[in-house]
Design a protein around this motif. Structure first.
Motif, PDB file in Angstrom:
ATOM      1  N   ASN A   1     -22.524 -33.108  19.520  1.00  0.00           N
ATOM      2  CA  ASN A   1     -21.710 -33.951  20.391  1.00  0.00           C
ATOM      3  C   ASN A   1     -20.640 -34.644  19.563  1.00  0.00           C
ATOM      4  O   ASN A   1     -20.957 -35.250  18.539  1.00  0.00           O
ATOM      5  CB  ASN A   1     -22.587 -35.000  21.084  1.00  0.00           C
ATOM      6  CG  ASN A   1     -23.533 -34.375  22.083  1.00  0.00           C
ATOM      7  OD1 ASN A   1     -23.202 -33.393  22.736  1.00  0.00           O
ATOM      8  ND2 ASN A   1     -24.717 -34.928  22.196  1.00  0.00           N
TER       9      ASN A   1
ATOM     10  N   ALA B   1     -21.821 -34.989  32.827  1.00  0.00           N
ATOM     11  CA  ALA B   1     -22.528 -36.253  32.597  1.00  0.00           C
ATOM     12  C   ALA B   1     -22.544 -36.590  31.108  1.00  0.00           C
ATOM     13  O   ALA B   1     -22.351 -37.749  30.718  1.00  0.00           O
ATOM     14  CB  ALA B   1     -23.942 -36.168  33.148  1.00  0.00           C
ATOM     15  N   ALA B   2     -22.750 -35.571  30.274  1.00  0.00           N
ATOM     16  CA  ALA B   2     -22.759 -35.789  28.823  1.00  0.00           C
ATOM     17  C   ALA B   2     -21.376 -36.202  28.333  1.00  0.00           C
ATOM     18  O   ALA B   2     -21.248 -37.060  27.451  1.00  0.00           O
ATOM     19  CB  ALA B   2     -23.226 -34.523  28.105  1.00  0.00           C
TER      20      ALA B   2
ATOM     21  N   ALA C   1     -19.080 -37.806  30.101  1.00  0.00           N
ATOM     22  CA  ALA C   1     -18.857 -39.187  30.547  1.00  0.00           C
ATOM     23  C   ALA C   1     -19.548 -40.174  29.616  1.00  0.00           C
ATOM     24  O   ALA C   1     -18.986 -41.210  29.259  1.00  0.00           O
ATOM     25  CB  ALA C   1     -19.343 -39.363  31.979  1.00  0.00           C
ATOM     26  N   LYS C   2     -20.758 -39.840  29.188  1.00  0.00           N
ATOM     27  CA  LYS C   2     -21.510 -40.718  28.291  1.00  0.00           C
ATOM     28  C   LYS C   2     -20.800 -40.860  26.938  1.00  0.00           C
ATOM     29  O   LYS C   2     -20.619 -41.967  26.437  1.00  0.00           O
ATOM     30  CB  LYS C   2     -22.916 -40.164  28.106  1.00  0.00           C
ATOM     31  CG  LYS C   2     -23.816 -41.018  27.261  1.00  0.00           C
ATOM     32  CD  LYS C   2     -25.209 -40.420  27.184  1.00  0.00           C
ATOM     33  CE  LYS C   2     -26.113 -41.245  26.296  1.00  0.00           C
ATOM     34  NZ  LYS C   2     -27.439 -40.661  26.162  1.00  0.00           N
ATOM     35  N   LEU C   3     -20.394 -39.723  26.359  1.00  0.00           N
ATOM     36  CA  LEU C   3     -19.706 -39.755  25.060  1.00  0.00           C
ATOM     37  C   LEU C   3     -18.355 -40.465  25.156  1.00  0.00           C
ATOM     38  O   LEU C   3     -17.990 -41.250  24.288  1.00  0.00           O
ATOM     39  CB  LEU C   3     -19.468 -38.329  24.568  1.00  0.00           C
ATOM     40  CG  LEU C   3     -20.560 -37.664  23.757  1.00  0.00           C
ATOM     41  CD1 LEU C   3     -20.158 -36.238  23.411  1.00  0.00           C
ATOM     42  CD2 LEU C   3     -20.839 -38.431  22.494  1.00  0.00           C
TER      43      LEU C   3
ATOM     44  N   SER D   1     -17.350 -42.692  27.365  1.00  0.00           N
ATOM     45  CA  SER D   1     -17.484 -44.132  27.600  1.00  0.00           C
ATOM     46  C   SER D   1     -17.793 -44.856  26.298  1.00  0.00           C
ATOM     47  O   SER D   1     -17.292 -45.950  26.049  1.00  0.00           O
ATOM     48  CB  SER D   1     -18.557 -44.424  28.654  1.00  0.00           C
ATOM     49  OG  SER D   1     -19.843 -44.095  28.183  1.00  0.00           O
ATOM     50  N   LYS D   2     -18.606 -44.228  25.440  1.00  0.00           N
ATOM     51  CA  LYS D   2     -18.934 -44.836  24.143  1.00  0.00           C
ATOM     52  C   LYS D   2     -17.680 -44.913  23.263  1.00  0.00           C
ATOM     53  O   LYS D   2     -17.420 -45.924  22.626  1.00  0.00           O
ATOM     54  CB  LYS D   2     -20.024 -44.016  23.454  1.00  0.00           C
ATOM     55  CG  LYS D   2     -20.559 -44.662  22.190  1.00  0.00           C
ATOM     56  CD  LYS D   2     -21.656 -43.844  21.575  1.00  0.00           C
ATOM     57  CE  LYS D   2     -22.969 -44.082  22.299  1.00  0.00           C
ATOM     58  NZ  LYS D   2     -24.111 -43.484  21.595  1.00  0.00           N
TER      59      LYS D   2
ATOM     60  N   LYS E   1     -20.337 -46.698  31.217  1.00  0.00           N
ATOM     61  CA  LYS E   1     -20.259 -45.355  31.813  1.00  0.00           C
ATOM     62  C   LYS E   1     -19.970 -45.431  33.309  1.00  0.00           C
ATOM     63  O   LYS E   1     -19.309 -44.557  33.869  1.00  0.00           O
ATOM     64  CB  LYS E   1     -21.578 -44.620  31.553  1.00  0.00           C
ATOM     65  CG  LYS E   1     -21.528 -43.150  31.858  1.00  0.00           C
ATOM     66  CD  LYS E   1     -22.743 -42.429  31.358  1.00  0.00           C
ATOM     67  CE  LYS E   1     -23.996 -42.942  32.018  1.00  0.00           C
ATOM     68  NZ  LYS E   1     -25.182 -42.138  31.707  1.00  0.00           N
ATOM     69  N   THR E   2     -20.439 -46.494  33.957  1.00  0.00           N
ATOM     70  CA  THR E   2     -20.232 -46.648  35.402  1.00  0.00           C
ATOM     71  C   THR E   2     -18.766 -46.893  35.743  1.00  0.00           C
ATOM     72  O   THR E   2     -18.371 -46.711  36.893  1.00  0.00           O
ATOM     73  CB  THR E   2     -21.077 -47.815  35.950  1.00  0.00           C
ATOM     74  OG1 THR E   2     -20.788 -48.994  35.184  1.00  0.00           O
ATOM     75  CG2 THR E   2     -22.562 -47.493  35.854  1.00  0.00           C
TER      76      THR E   2
END
Length: 85
Positions: free
Chosen positions: A27, A51-52, A54-56, A58-59, A65-66
């Motif tokens: 990732n 989804a993965a 979006a998570k990366l 957002s970080k 993430k929301t």
């Protein structure tokens, strides 16, 4: 390579275009020549890769993430997320 800080892009209403590479070896978020590339180890099925991403993302942006909303590219490698306030 470390995750770049994309916090300068984290403004309400900003649209962030990314190019996704699923099934990568690790990732990673990189910015190359103004293009944000997101590499995820997840397979592109049932929205798992999205989804993965979006998570990366957002970080890297430093936002929850929301707050990231996918506005284009649900089934494409080219995706556009919007940051909602």
């Amino acid at each position: 390579m470390t995750h770049p800080t994309l916090s300068h892009l984290a403004k309400d209403g900003a649209e962030i275009a990314v190019r996704v590479t699923p099934k990568a070896s690790r990732n990673l978020v990189v910015e190359e020549g103004g293009v944000i590339r997101v590499y995820v180890t997840t397979v592109p099925e049932d929205g798992k890769a999205t989804a993965a991403v979006a998570k990366l993302l957002s970080k890297a942006l430093g936002v929850a993430k929301t707050r990231l909303v996918l506005i284009r590219g649900a089934t494409s490698r080219d995706k556009v997320f919007r940051i909602d306030g």
